[in-house]
Design a protein around this motif. Sequence first.
Motif, PDB file in Angstrom:
ATOM      1  N   TYR A   1      24.168 -33.243 -60.500  1.00  0.00           N
ATOM      2  CA  TYR A   1      23.707 -31.874 -60.719  1.00  0.00           C
ATOM      3  C   TYR A   1      24.911 -31.000 -61.088  1.00  0.00           C
ATOM      4  O   TYR A   1      25.934 -31.056 -60.416  1.00  0.00           O
ATOM      5  CB  TYR A   1      23.082 -31.255 -59.461  1.00  0.00           C
ATOM      6  CG  TYR A   1      21.905 -31.974 -58.849  1.00  0.00           C
ATOM      7  CD1 TYR A   1      21.334 -33.103 -59.441  1.00  0.00           C
ATOM      8  CD2 TYR A   1      21.355 -31.508 -57.656  1.00  0.00           C
ATOM      9  CE1 TYR A   1      20.253 -33.733 -58.845  1.00  0.00           C
ATOM     10  CE2 TYR A   1      20.271 -32.137 -57.065  1.00  0.00           C
ATOM     11  CZ  TYR A   1      19.733 -33.254 -57.655  1.00  0.00           C
ATOM     12  OH  TYR A   1      18.678 -33.874 -57.059  1.00  0.00           O
TER      13      TYR A   1
ATOM     14  N   GLN B   1      16.636 -22.675 -56.957  1.00  0.00           N
ATOM     15  CA  GLN B   1      17.828 -22.885 -56.119  1.00  0.00           C
ATOM     16  C   GLN B   1      18.709 -21.638 -56.129  1.00  0.00           C
ATOM     17  O   GLN B   1      19.190 -21.202 -55.087  1.00  0.00           O
ATOM     18  CB  GLN B   1      18.601 -24.117 -56.609  1.00  0.00           C
ATOM     19  CG  GLN B   1      17.832 -25.417 -56.334  1.00  0.00           C
ATOM     20  CD  GLN B   1      18.302 -26.594 -57.141  1.00  0.00           C
ATOM     21  OE1 GLN B   1      19.296 -26.524 -57.865  1.00  0.00           O
ATOM     22  NE2 GLN B   1      17.581 -27.700 -57.052  1.00  0.00           N
TER      23      GLN B   1
ATOM     24  N   THR C   1      24.182 -27.539 -62.642  1.00  0.00           N
ATOM     25  CA  THR C   1      23.689 -26.161 -62.625  1.00  0.00           C
ATOM     26  C   THR C   1      22.509 -26.044 -61.674  1.00  0.00           C
ATOM     27  O   THR C   1      21.589 -26.866 -61.749  1.00  0.00           O
ATOM     28  CB  THR C   1      23.191 -25.775 -64.042  1.00  0.00           C
ATOM     29  OG1 THR C   1      24.156 -26.239 -64.981  1.00  0.00           O
ATOM     30  CG2 THR C   1      23.012 -24.290 -64.184  1.00  0.00           C
ATOM     31  N   PRO C   2      22.512 -25.033 -60.810  1.00  0.00           N
ATOM     32  CA  PRO C   2      21.341 -24.859 -59.949  1.00  0.00           C
ATOM     33  C   PRO C   2      20.113 -24.474 -60.772  1.00  0.00           C
ATOM     34  O   PRO C   2      20.240 -23.764 -61.777  1.00  0.00           O
ATOM     35  CB  PRO C   2      21.727 -23.708 -59.021  1.00  0.00           C
ATOM     36  CG  PRO C   2      23.170 -23.448 -59.239  1.00  0.00           C
ATOM     37  CD  PRO C   2      23.541 -24.014 -60.566  1.00  0.00           C
ATOM     38  N   THR C   3      18.957 -24.915 -60.369  1.00  0.00           N
ATOM     39  CA  THR C   3      17.713 -24.512 -61.044  1.00  0.00           C
ATOM     40  C   THR C   3      17.385 -23.083 -60.575  1.00  0.00           C
ATOM     41  O   THR C   3      17.936 -22.613 -59.577  1.00  0.00           O
ATOM     42  CB  THR C   3      16.560 -25.465 -60.681  1.00  0.00           C
ATOM     43  OG1 THR C   3      16.270 -25.314 -59.293  1.00  0.00           O
ATOM     44  CG2 THR C   3      16.906 -26.912 -60.984  1.00  0.00           C
TER      45      THR C   3
ATOM     46  N   GLN D   1       6.108 -25.287 -57.906  1.00  0.00           N
ATOM     47  CA  GLN D   1       5.586 -26.646 -57.920  1.00  0.00           C
ATOM     48  C   GLN D   1       6.709 -27.652 -57.742  1.00  0.00           C
ATOM     49  O   GLN D   1       7.879 -27.323 -57.903  1.00  0.00           O
ATOM     50  CB  GLN D   1       4.919 -26.925 -59.269  1.00  0.00           C
ATOM     51  CG  GLN D   1       3.752 -26.010 -59.523  1.00  0.00           C
ATOM     52  CD  GLN D   1       3.087 -26.289 -60.847  1.00  0.00           C
ATOM     53  OE1 GLN D   1       3.737 -26.703 -61.783  1.00  0.00           O
ATOM     54  NE2 GLN D   1       1.789 -26.064 -60.901  1.00  0.00           N
ATOM     55  N   THR D   2       6.305 -28.889 -57.482  1.00  0.00           N
ATOM     56  CA  THR D   2       7.254 -29.990 -57.489  1.00  0.00           C
ATOM     57  C   THR D   2       7.787 -30.142 -58.914  1.00  0.00           C
ATOM     58  O   THR D   2       7.045 -29.925 -59.868  1.00  0.00           O
ATOM     59  CB  THR D   2       6.551 -31.267 -57.000  1.00  0.00           C
ATOM     60  OG1 THR D   2       6.246 -31.079 -55.617  1.00  0.00           O
ATOM     61  CG2 THR D   2       7.409 -32.490 -57.166  1.00  0.00           C
ATOM     62  N   GLY D   3       9.076 -30.469 -59.037  1.00  0.00           N
ATOM     63  CA  GLY D   3       9.688 -30.593 -60.363  1.00  0.00           C
ATOM     64  C   GLY D   3      10.591 -29.419 -60.680  1.00  0.00           C
ATOM     65  O   GLY D   3      11.332 -29.450 -61.655  1.00  0.00           O
ATOM     66  N   THR D   4      10.559 -28.369 -59.824  1.00  0.00           N
ATOM     67  CA  THR D   4      11.378 -27.185 -60.053  1.00  0.00           C
ATOM     68  C   THR D   4      12.735 -27.296 -59.342  1.00  0.00           C
ATOM     69  O   THR D   4      13.592 -26.436 -59.501  1.00  0.00           O
ATOM     70  CB  THR D   4      10.666 -25.926 -59.503  1.00  0.00           C
ATOM     71  OG1 THR D   4      10.276 -26.194 -58.146  1.00  0.00           O
ATOM     72  CG2 THR D   4       9.437 -25.582 -60.309  1.00  0.00           C
ATOM     73  N   GLY D   5      12.898 -28.350 -58.556  1.00  0.00           N
ATOM     74  CA  GLY D   5      14.111 -28.494 -57.754  1.00  0.00           C
ATOM     75  C   GLY D   5      13.961 -27.841 -56.396  1.00  0.00           C
ATOM     76  O   GLY D   5      14.949 -27.508 -55.751  1.00  0.00           O
ATOM     77  N   LYS D   6      12.725 -27.712 -55.915  1.00  0.00           N
ATOM     78  CA  LYS D   6      12.532 -26.987 -54.654  1.00  0.00           C
ATOM     79  C   LYS D   6      13.044 -27.768 -53.444  1.00  0.00           C
ATOM     80  O   LYS D   6      13.438 -27.168 -52.453  1.00  0.00           O
ATOM     81  CB  LYS D   6      11.082 -26.546 -54.484  1.00  0.00           C
ATOM     82  CG  LYS D   6      10.097 -27.632 -54.150  1.00  0.00           C
ATOM     83  CD  LYS D   6       8.710 -27.014 -53.954  1.00  0.00           C
ATOM     84  CE  LYS D   6       7.614 -28.001 -54.213  1.00  0.00           C
ATOM     85  NZ  LYS D   6       7.439 -29.026 -53.204  1.00  0.00           N
ATOM     86  N   THR D   7      13.067 -29.095 -53.535  1.00  0.00           N
ATOM     87  CA  THR D   7      13.566 -29.857 -52.380  1.00  0.00           C
ATOM     88  C   THR D   7      15.025 -29.520 -52.098  1.00  0.00           C
ATOM     89  O   THR D   7      15.394 -29.223 -50.957  1.00  0.00           O
ATOM     90  CB  THR D   7      13.401 -31.375 -52.621  1.00  0.00           C
ATOM     91  OG1 THR D   7      12.085 -31.607 -53.108  1.00  0.00           O
ATOM     92  CG2 THR D   7      13.623 -32.156 -51.350  1.00  0.00           C
ATOM     93  N   ALA D   8      15.851 -29.533 -53.152  1.00  0.00           N
ATOM     94  CA  ALA D   8      17.260 -29.161 -52.945  1.00  0.00           C
ATOM     95  C   ALA D   8      17.370 -27.689 -52.550  1.00  0.00           C
ATOM     96  O   ALA D   8      18.255 -27.325 -51.784  1.00  0.00           O
ATOM     97  CB  ALA D   8      18.074 -29.442 -54.210  1.00  0.00           C
TER      98      ALA D   8
ATOM     99  N   PHE E   1      27.191 -24.655 -58.929  1.00  0.00           N
ATOM    100  CA  PHE E   1      26.924 -24.678 -57.494  1.00  0.00           C
ATOM    101  C   PHE E   1      28.048 -24.064 -56.669  1.00  0.00           C
ATOM    102  O   PHE E   1      27.828 -23.651 -55.535  1.00  0.00           O
ATOM    103  CB  PHE E   1      26.649 -26.114 -57.039  1.00  0.00           C
ATOM    104  CG  PHE E   1      25.241 -26.560 -57.312  1.00  0.00           C
ATOM    105  CD1 PHE E   1      24.207 -26.194 -56.470  1.00  0.00           C
ATOM    106  CD2 PHE E   1      24.948 -27.333 -58.416  1.00  0.00           C
ATOM    107  CE1 PHE E   1      22.907 -26.593 -56.711  1.00  0.00           C
ATOM    108  CE2 PHE E   1      23.640 -27.741 -58.678  1.00  0.00           C
ATOM    109  CZ  PHE E   1      22.618 -27.375 -57.818  1.00  0.00           C
TER     110      PHE E   1
HETATM  111  P1  AMP Z   1      11.840 -31.404 -56.876  1.00  0.00           P
HETATM  112  O1  AMP Z   1      11.164 -30.245 -57.531  1.00  0.00           O
HETATM  113  O2  AMP Z   1      12.540 -31.028 -55.628  1.00  0.00           O
HETATM  114  O3  AMP Z   1      10.874 -32.542 -56.664  1.00  0.00           O
HETATM  115  O4  AMP Z   1      12.988 -31.937 -57.856  1.00  0.00           O
HETATM  116  C1  AMP Z   1      12.704 -32.470 -59.126  1.00  0.00           C
HETATM  117  C2  AMP Z   1      13.821 -33.329 -59.671  1.00  0.00           C
HETATM  118  O5  AMP Z   1      14.914 -32.520 -60.106  1.00  0.00           O
HETATM  119  C3  AMP Z   1      14.412 -34.324 -58.692  1.00  0.00           C
HETATM  120  O6  AMP Z   1      14.497 -35.565 -59.334  1.00  0.00           O
HETATM  121  C4  AMP Z   1      15.809 -33.814 -58.395  1.00  0.00           C
HETATM  122  O7  AMP Z   1      16.715 -34.851 -58.160  1.00  0.00           O
HETATM  123  C5  AMP Z   1      16.150 -33.054 -59.638  1.00  0.00           C
HETATM  124  N1  AMP Z   1      17.050 -31.887 -59.414  1.00  0.00           N
HETATM  125  C6  AMP Z   1      16.958 -30.975 -58.428  1.00  0.00           C
HETATM  126  N2  AMP Z   1      17.892 -30.016 -58.567  1.00  0.00           N
HETATM  127  C7  AMP Z   1      18.609 -30.311 -59.674  1.00  0.00           C
HETATM  128  C8  AMP Z   1      19.712 -29.691 -60.358  1.00  0.00           C
HETATM  129  N3  AMP Z   1      20.247 -28.564 -59.923  1.00  0.00           N
HETATM  130  N4  AMP Z   1      20.194 -30.292 -61.472  1.00  0.00           N
HETATM  131  C9  AMP Z   1      19.620 -31.433 -61.933  1.00  0.00           C
HETATM  132  N5  AMP Z   1      18.585 -32.065 -61.353  1.00  0.00           N
HETATM  133  C10 AMP Z   1      18.069 -31.517 -60.234  1.00  0.00           C
END
Ligand code: AMP
Length: 233
Positions: free
Chosen positions: A38, A45, A40-42, A63-70, A20
């Motif tokens: 965290y 990200q 490593t960025p997905t 989709q949800t689960g890819t880390g799109k919220t962050a 990051f």
């Molecule tokens: P999301 O797709 O935003 O719903 O995120 C899915 C899950 O991945 C959530 O539980 C986050 O806390 C987790 N997450 C998001 N970014 C990372 C990252 N870079 N490293 C590890 N976990 C992550």
Amino acid sequence: MALPDHNNSIKKDNPYMTDFRGLELAQPILRAITDEGYTTPTPIQLKSIPALLKGRDLLGVAQTGTGKTAAFALPLLHRLADNPGAARRGQPRALILAPTRELAGQINDSFTSYGRYLRLRSTVVFGGTAVRPQIRALNQGVHVLVATPGRLLDLMNQGHVRLDGIETFILDEADRMLDMGFLPDVKRITAALPARRQTLLFSATMPKTIEKLADSLLSDPERVEIAPAASTV
Ligand code: AMP
């Protein structure tokens, strides 16, 4: 005798490092990410954060689960913290629309976690629950508002929320939003936004209706497409 930590020095000198620290996010945000565990960025990200920090619009097919919220929350927090100001009563600077109260609640929890070392206030409003505490939270001042469409419109109509100070608008799970019949509500809400703003649209699928909506809301967007984590043929 302790051996030199080669891994660390390689990481430090490697211009292609994918942790990051390469993303130029503010220290308080990096600290919060470290707290989250965290490292490593997905992919979403890595691709989204640099464009969003520059203020670009974004079309995210993910989709949800890819880390799109962050992917959207971290650069948004960075930009707000970079240009601080007191939280204004009922007049947020960022709006995230989500189709369900569960998702809206999760997004707000993420803002609370990632923003824990910043002086920014976020709150969430959704239907099916008492409106009074939500009005109270809005009246205390808010930078980031996460909302479902129906309750947001009610609160706007009652004069508890104004959207003319929105700098960043995020439409999450747009395809689900349309499936649930929220398109008219979304249009009423976007009509109340300032024309000059940063806009992000996320959708797991891109049918024609979403393409059309994206065209009407986004200006020269960065397009980021992330394949689902696992698919079986
Ligand atoms: P999301 O797709 O935003 O719903 O995120 C899915 C899950 O991945 C959530 O539980 C986050 O806390 C987790 N997450 C998001 N970014 C990372 C990252 N870079 N490293 C590890 N976990 C992550």
